[in-house]
Write an enzyme that holds these catalytic residues in place. Structure first.
Site, PDB file in Angstrom:
ATOM      1  N   GLY A   1       0.817  -1.214   0.000  1.00 14.11           N
ATOM      2  CA  GLY A   1       0.000   0.000   0.000  1.00 14.11           C
ATOM      3  C   GLY A   1       0.848   1.259   0.000  1.00 14.11           C
TER       4      GLY A   1
ATOM      5  N   ARG B   1       1.299  -5.722  -4.982  1.00 11.91           N
ATOM      6  CA  ARG B   1       1.294  -6.625  -3.830  1.00 11.91           C
ATOM      7  C   ARG B   1       1.760  -8.046  -4.163  1.00 11.91           C
ATOM      8  NH1 ARG B   1      -0.666  -4.469   0.752  1.00 11.91           N
ATOM      9  NH2 ARG B   1      -2.152  -2.750   0.677  1.00 11.91           N
TER      10      ARG B   1
ATOM     11  N   ASP C   1       5.501  -7.827   5.788  1.00 10.89           N
ATOM     12  CA  ASP C   1       5.594  -8.991   4.901  1.00 10.89           C
ATOM     13  C   ASP C   1       6.647  -8.780   3.818  1.00 10.89           C
ATOM     14  OD1 ASP C   1       3.768 -10.494   6.239  1.00 10.89           O
ATOM     15  OD2 ASP C   1       2.057  -9.888   4.996  1.00 10.89           O
TER      16      ASP C   1
ATOM     17  N   LYS D   1       8.099   0.754   5.587  1.00 11.12           N
ATOM     18  CA  LYS D   1       6.968   1.555   5.088  1.00 11.12           C
ATOM     19  C   LYS D   1       5.652   0.998   5.571  1.00 11.12           C
ATOM     20  CE  LYS D   1       4.405  -0.046   2.601  1.00 11.12           C
ATOM     21  NZ  LYS D   1       3.522  -0.829   1.720  1.00 11.12           N
ATOM     22  N   THR D   2       4.731   1.762   5.953  1.00 14.15           N
ATOM     23  CA  THR D   2       3.305   1.460   6.049  1.00 14.15           C
ATOM     24  C   THR D   2       2.616   2.523   6.907  1.00 14.15           C
ATOM     25  OG1 THR D   2       1.510  -0.021   6.689  1.00 14.15           O
ATOM     26  CG2 THR D   2       3.522  -0.273   7.962  1.00 14.15           C
ATOM     27  N   ILE D   3       1.507   3.029   6.386  1.00 20.43           N
ATOM     28  CA  ILE D   3       0.739   4.000   7.170  1.00 20.43           C
ATOM     29  C   ILE D   3       0.219   3.342   8.436  1.00 20.43           C
ATOM     30  CG2 ILE D   3       0.033   5.430   5.215  1.00 20.43           C
ATOM     31  CD1 ILE D   3      -2.807   4.057   5.557  1.00 20.43           C
ATOM     32  N   ASP D   4       0.080   2.010   8.428  1.00 16.28           N
ATOM     33  CA  ASP D   4      -0.534   1.310   9.560  1.00 16.28           C
ATOM     34  C   ASP D   4       0.289   1.443  10.847  1.00 16.28           C
ATOM     35  OD1 ASP D   4      -2.290   0.581   7.634  1.00 16.28           O
ATOM     36  OD2 ASP D   4      -2.001  -1.587   7.819  1.00 16.28           O
TER      37      ASP D   4
ATOM     38  N   LYS E   1     -26.336  17.804  16.005  1.00 10.01           N
ATOM     39  CA  LYS E   1     -27.450  16.894  15.719  1.00 10.01           C
ATOM     40  C   LYS E   1     -27.003  15.531  15.182  1.00 10.01           C
ATOM     41  CE  LYS E   1     -28.317  18.758  11.099  1.00 10.01           C
ATOM     42  NZ  LYS E   1     -29.240  19.282  10.158  1.00 10.01           N
TER      43      LYS E   1
ATOM     44  N   GLY F   1      -5.976   0.752   8.646  1.00 12.11           N
ATOM     45  CA  GLY F   1      -5.045   0.045   9.521  1.00 12.11           C
ATOM     46  C   GLY F   1      -5.548  -1.383   9.518  1.00 12.11           C
ATOM     47  N   ARG F   2      -4.989  -2.193   8.637  1.00 14.49           N
ATOM     48  CA  ARG F   2      -5.540  -3.529   8.373  1.00 14.49           C
ATOM     49  C   ARG F   2      -5.806  -4.305   9.662  1.00 14.49           C
ATOM     50  NH1 ARG F   2      -5.012  -6.360   3.668  1.00 14.49           N
ATOM     51  NH2 ARG F   2      -3.391  -4.964   2.984  1.00 14.49           N
TER      52      ARG F   2
ATOM     53  N   TYR G   1      -7.800   5.882   1.989  1.00  9.85           N
ATOM     54  CA  TYR G   1      -7.120   6.279   0.756  1.00  9.85           C
ATOM     55  C   TYR G   1      -6.841   7.786   0.736  1.00  9.85           C
ATOM     56  CZ  TYR G   1      -8.414   1.570  -0.365  1.00  9.85           C
ATOM     57  OH  TYR G   1      -8.538   0.207  -0.307  1.00  9.85           O
ATOM     58  N   GLU G   2      -7.641   8.557   1.480  1.00 15.13           N
ATOM     59  CA  GLU G   2      -7.465  10.018   1.515  1.00 15.13           C
ATOM     60  C   GLU G   2      -6.097  10.419   2.048  1.00 15.13           C
ATOM     61  OE1 GLU G   2      -9.899   8.263   2.696  1.00 15.13           O
ATOM     62  OE2 GLU G   2     -11.820   9.107   2.105  1.00 15.13           O
ATOM     63  N   GLY G   3      -5.499   9.533   2.862  1.00 16.97           N
ATOM     64  CA  GLY G   3      -4.256   9.918   3.530  1.00 16.97           C
ATOM     65  C   GLY G   3      -3.024   9.209   3.009  1.00 16.97           C
ATOM     66  N   ARG G   4      -3.227   8.147   2.209  1.00 15.74           N
ATOM     67  CA  ARG G   4      -2.076   7.318   1.861  1.00 15.74           C
ATOM     68  C   ARG G   4      -1.105   7.985   0.886  1.00 15.74           C
ATOM     69  NH1 ARG G   4      -3.552   1.142   0.661  1.00 15.74           N
ATOM     70  NH2 ARG G   4      -3.956   2.048  -1.372  1.00 15.74           N
TER      71      ARG G   4
HETATM   72  P1  FBP Z   1       0.499  -1.890   3.629  1.00 22.01           P
HETATM   73  O1  FBP Z   1       0.444  -2.751   4.857  1.00 22.01           O
HETATM   74  O2  FBP Z   1       0.884  -2.616   2.409  1.00 22.01           O
HETATM   75  O3  FBP Z   1       1.341  -0.670   3.852  1.00 22.01           O
HETATM   76  O4  FBP Z   1      -0.971  -1.328   3.338  1.00 22.01           O
HETATM   77  C1  FBP Z   1      -1.714  -0.712   4.298  1.00 22.01           C
HETATM   78  C2  FBP Z   1      -3.153  -0.484   3.891  1.00 22.01           C
HETATM   79  O5  FBP Z   1      -3.351   0.868   3.520  1.00 22.01           O
HETATM   80  C3  FBP Z   1      -4.100  -0.867   5.027  1.00 22.01           C
HETATM   81  O6  FBP Z   1      -4.264   0.194   5.926  1.00 22.01           O
HETATM   82  C4  FBP Z   1      -5.345  -1.259   4.286  1.00 22.01           C
HETATM   83  O7  FBP Z   1      -6.096  -2.210   5.009  1.00 22.01           O
HETATM   84  C5  FBP Z   1      -4.827  -1.872   3.021  1.00 22.01           C
HETATM   85  O8  FBP Z   1      -3.551  -1.289   2.796  1.00 22.01           O
HETATM   86  C6  FBP Z   1      -5.718  -1.641   1.831  1.00 22.01           C
HETATM   87  O9  FBP Z   1      -5.261  -2.421   0.774  1.00 22.01           O
HETATM   88  P2  FBP Z   1      -5.437  -2.030  -0.756  1.00 22.01           P
HETATM   89  O10 FBP Z   1      -4.421  -0.982  -1.056  1.00 22.01           O
HETATM   90  O11 FBP Z   1      -5.111  -3.283  -1.459  1.00 22.01           O
HETATM   91  O12 FBP Z   1      -6.826  -1.533  -0.954  1.00 22.01           O
END
Ligand code: FBP
Length: 548
Positions: A78, A142, A173, A199-202, A239, A248-249, A421-424
């Site tokens: 991602g 991936r 991974d 790397k990973t936003i998670d 309201k 965050g998978r 996706y807005e932040g990635r």
């Molecule tokens: P990575 O672990 O590969 O960095 O991806 C993180 C992530 O953005 C998760 O937060 C999310 O669940 C997943 O990728 C979404 O996967 P895809 O990009 O295949 O829609």
């Protein structure tokens, strides 16, 4: 390429480097030999060539003339803000070593290596992407690099292009696979080095030596900005209850960091739900109670943050999903013939009593998602489950029951959001721009010093960048054995939220007050120019983890 005013101004930003790297030449300081976090004997046996290597830190050193070399780079998984700066740091690092050095990018992830799909990354191309978000310079993918046949296919093109080292920019991974590849090439004496970058936003690729994965900072700040805006809207209209799911998978680091930044009324942390063995009903009851308590004070509005991976951390839901996976795999044909309108009843009849009861309690839409959306391995794609709607519908049902019983007086109207996706691919914050550039530059130094099986590491990251410590960590040090697809495999240990860690404790100490009071914080958009306390702050998570 048409560019925005910010993009043009931002292109001129010169990322900061740790002092040891800024001089351009380094001295390697090797620490003690390392061992894996667990399962030492098993990991040692699997990685005889790359196990036990020392930790490395760089100090400023004398420049040495090195023969020209070519390097390959792969973006894996991602997107995460700052990937382009890792590549530009790597590029600048190898060019400084020798202007004849070349950088090749493999297209669309690890698949590019196997399929021999690549491009040379020249200075003109690199300059177009400095300090920008996204992975579009070469794309990402991936494809898992795990079979020997893939390693051999990769070696063919590596040989053809005269590549001395490969840098794999990825999550846990992908870095596990980088380590397996490093070991394979070392065992075969191919003379190809492999270096990983975290790397990973998670935010779940971290440990004592890797303080944070890149992209987490920018992604969280982007989500926190938007959640802050929602909170202000919420506090103006008074309201709506906003149910906000955050990417965050599996780990809840993003939701927790956003909570620390915005002070919502509720934030669910999956790791706590699992540790306390909470049921879905427990989670719903907790949220409904906050809604009812606020309503009693005349506040029929609020915010609820929900981590994307929640469903898989609720033990009873996990069991339901496991049974559904097996049942549907075994009865796919029969299930396919059942009329849509009867599928729910059919599943309720077929499941074990415990799982059947839970399934029956789920709102229709979610129940359908659990039976329809499966990945190629036959698993439910939990990220497609609209947990924010699931929870708000169940909260509404509970509140209606409480109203009948006279336990709740108020109005409940919900809005739903999913931020991921807005932040990635947001333009990297100064932190990520500097951190990524430093990681890439560090990778070039690890390569120049003949290292393989190392992950690029930059530490002391809450200090000013000049004081950051650059070096390398043997990837085997982060590994343990885990069951994957029924087999024990060596993998990098995933870092979930620690319930005894400072970030969670800081959240837990304040959440009851945030629930009842309206004490929202509005972080506003990431700032790239201006005072350092506005532009250069690390995440709350890092600040709390590193507080002395
Ligand atoms: P990575 O672990 O590969 O960095 O991806 C993180 C992530 O953005 C998760 O937060 C999310 O669940 C997943 O990728 C979404 O996967 P895809 O990009 O295949 O829609």
């Amino acid at each position: 390429m048409t560019k925005s005013a910010l993009q043009i101004a931002r292109a001129a930003y010169q990322p900061k480097l740790p002092k040891a790297l800024a001089s351009g030449a380094v001295k390697v300081v090797a620490g003690a030999a390392t061992q894996s976090v667990a399962d030492q004997e098993a990991i040692k046996a699997l990685f005889p060539n790359t196990y036990g290597m020392p930790l490395i830190t760089f100090e400023a050193g004398e420049a040495v003339a090195l023969p020209a070399m070519n390097v390959g780079v792969i973006l894996s998984g991602g997107q995460a803000p700052g990937g382009h700066n890792v590549i530009s740091g790597l590029f600048d690092g190898i060019k400084k070593l020798n202007p004849e050095n070349k950088l090749y990018g493999f297209i669309l992830g690890p698949g590019g290596l196997v399929d021999h799909n690549y491009m040379e990354l020249t200075a003109d191309i690199i300059d177009e992407y400095r300090n920008t978000g996204g992975f579009d310079i070469i794309g990402s993918g991936r494809t898992k690099l795990e079979a020997e046949s893939q390693f051999e296919k990769g070696y063919e093109i590596i040989k053809e292009l005269g590549i001395k080292a490969l840098v794999i920019i990825g999550g846990d991974d992908s870095n596990t696979n980088a380590c397996v590849l490093a070991e394979y090439y070392a065992a075969k004496n191919y003379g190809v080095q492999v270096i990983g970058c975290p790397k990973t936003i998670d935010g779940d690729l971290k440990n004592d030596m890797i303080e944070t994965s890149f992209g987490f900072d920018t992604a969280c700040k982007t989500y926190a900005e938007v959640i802050g805006n929602i909170q202000r809207d919420c506090n103006s209209a008074r309201k709506y209850w906003h149910f906000i799911k955050l990417m965050g998978r599996s780990a809840s680091h993003i939701a927790l960091e956003c909570a620390l930044q915005v002070q919502p009324n509720v934030c669910i942390v999956s790791e706590e739900v699992e540790a306390k063995d909470m049921s879905l009903d427990d989670v719903v009851t907790y949220i409904a109670k906050v809604v009812a308590d606020r309503a009693a004070q005349g506040n029929n509005f609020g915010t609820v943050l929900i981590p994307e991976g929640l469903v898989e951390f609720i033990p009873a839901m996990k069991r339901l999903i496991a049974e559904l996976n097996d049942f549907l795999a075994a009865n796919a044909e029969e299930f396919g013939q059942i009329k849509k309108s009867h599928q729910r009843d059919y599943i309720i009849r077929k499941l074990s009593p415990e799982n059947s009861a839970i399934y029956a309690s789920l709102p229709e839409g979610v129940a359908r998602q659990l039976t329809l959306d499966r990945d190629p391995h036959g698993n439910v794609q939990v990220s497609l489950i609209e947990t924010e709607k699931l929870l708000s519908e169940m909260v509404a049902t509970k509140l209606a029951a409480w109203k009948e019983e006279g336990k709740y007086v108020g109005k409940f109207a919900a809005q739903h959001h999913f931020f991921g996706y807005e932040g990635r691919c947001a333009a990297p914050s100064n932190f990520d721009a500097d951190y990524c550039y430093s990681l890439g530059y560090t990778a070039s130094m690890l390569i120049a010093n003949g290292k393989t099986g190392y992950m690029s590491s930059v530490r002391n990251t809450t200090a000013p960048a000049a004081e950051w410590i650059a070096g390398g960590v043997p990837i085997t040090m982060m590994m343990n054995m885990e069951r994957r697809h029924g087999e024990m495999k060596p993998v990098i240990q995933k870092a979930l939220v620690k319930l005894d860690g400072a970030p969670f404790k800081a959240f837990a100490a304040q959440r009851d007050r945030w629930a009842i009071e309206t004490d929202y914080v509005y972080p506003g958009p990431i700032q790239y120019f201006g005072p350092t306390e506005v532009c250069d702050q690390a995440t709350k998570t890092l600040q709390l983890e590193q507080a002395k």
